[in-house]
Design a protein around this motif. Sequence first.
Motif, PDB file in Angstrom:
ATOM      1  N   LEU A  40      43.000   8.124   3.293  1.00 18.98           N
ATOM      2  CA  LEU A  40      42.883   7.112   2.244  1.00 18.98           C
ATOM      3  C   LEU A  40      42.596   7.814   0.925  1.00 18.98           C
ATOM      4  O   LEU A  40      41.681   8.622   0.813  1.00 18.98           O
ATOM      5  CB  LEU A  40      41.763   6.124   2.564  1.00 18.98           C
ATOM      6  N   PHE A  43      41.899   2.788  -3.593  1.00 21.13           N
ATOM      7  CA  PHE A  43      42.161   1.363  -3.363  1.00 21.13           C
ATOM      8  C   PHE A  43      42.675   0.731  -4.648  1.00 21.13           C
ATOM      9  O   PHE A  43      42.112   0.947  -5.725  1.00 21.13           O
ATOM     10  CB  PHE A  43      40.878   0.644  -2.914  1.00 21.13           C
ATOM     11  N   TRP A  49      45.223  -0.047   0.102  1.00 16.10           N
ATOM     12  CA  TRP A  49      44.894   1.372  -0.003  1.00 16.10           C
ATOM     13  C   TRP A  49      46.138   2.221  -0.239  1.00 16.10           C
ATOM     14  O   TRP A  49      47.169   2.009   0.389  1.00 16.10           O
ATOM     15  CB  TRP A  49      44.241   1.857   1.283  1.00 16.10           C
TER      16      TRP A  49
END
Length: 80
Positions: A40, A43, A49
């Motif tokens: 990740l 965001f 994400w």
Amino acid sequence: MLPTIRPGTILAAYPYRFEHLKKGDLVLRRYMGGEVTHRLHGFVRGHGWQTKGDNNDRTDWGYLTRENFLGLVVVVDPVR
């Protein structure tokens, strides 16, 4: 995912609450007709994400959402 994960490494992904994900987590997701494990990256409100392979220059196309999220990678058994 080189250099973090080498080819042949055994990964395990488990169900995880999407809202508990955080930047830096390794996730398994549906991507481009297959599945991929990426990290990740950030965001984006209203989208989801951004994910990115550790050895990639750019983030992946599209976003990780509840619909394409398959699990959190929590076990990495490195190749010896």
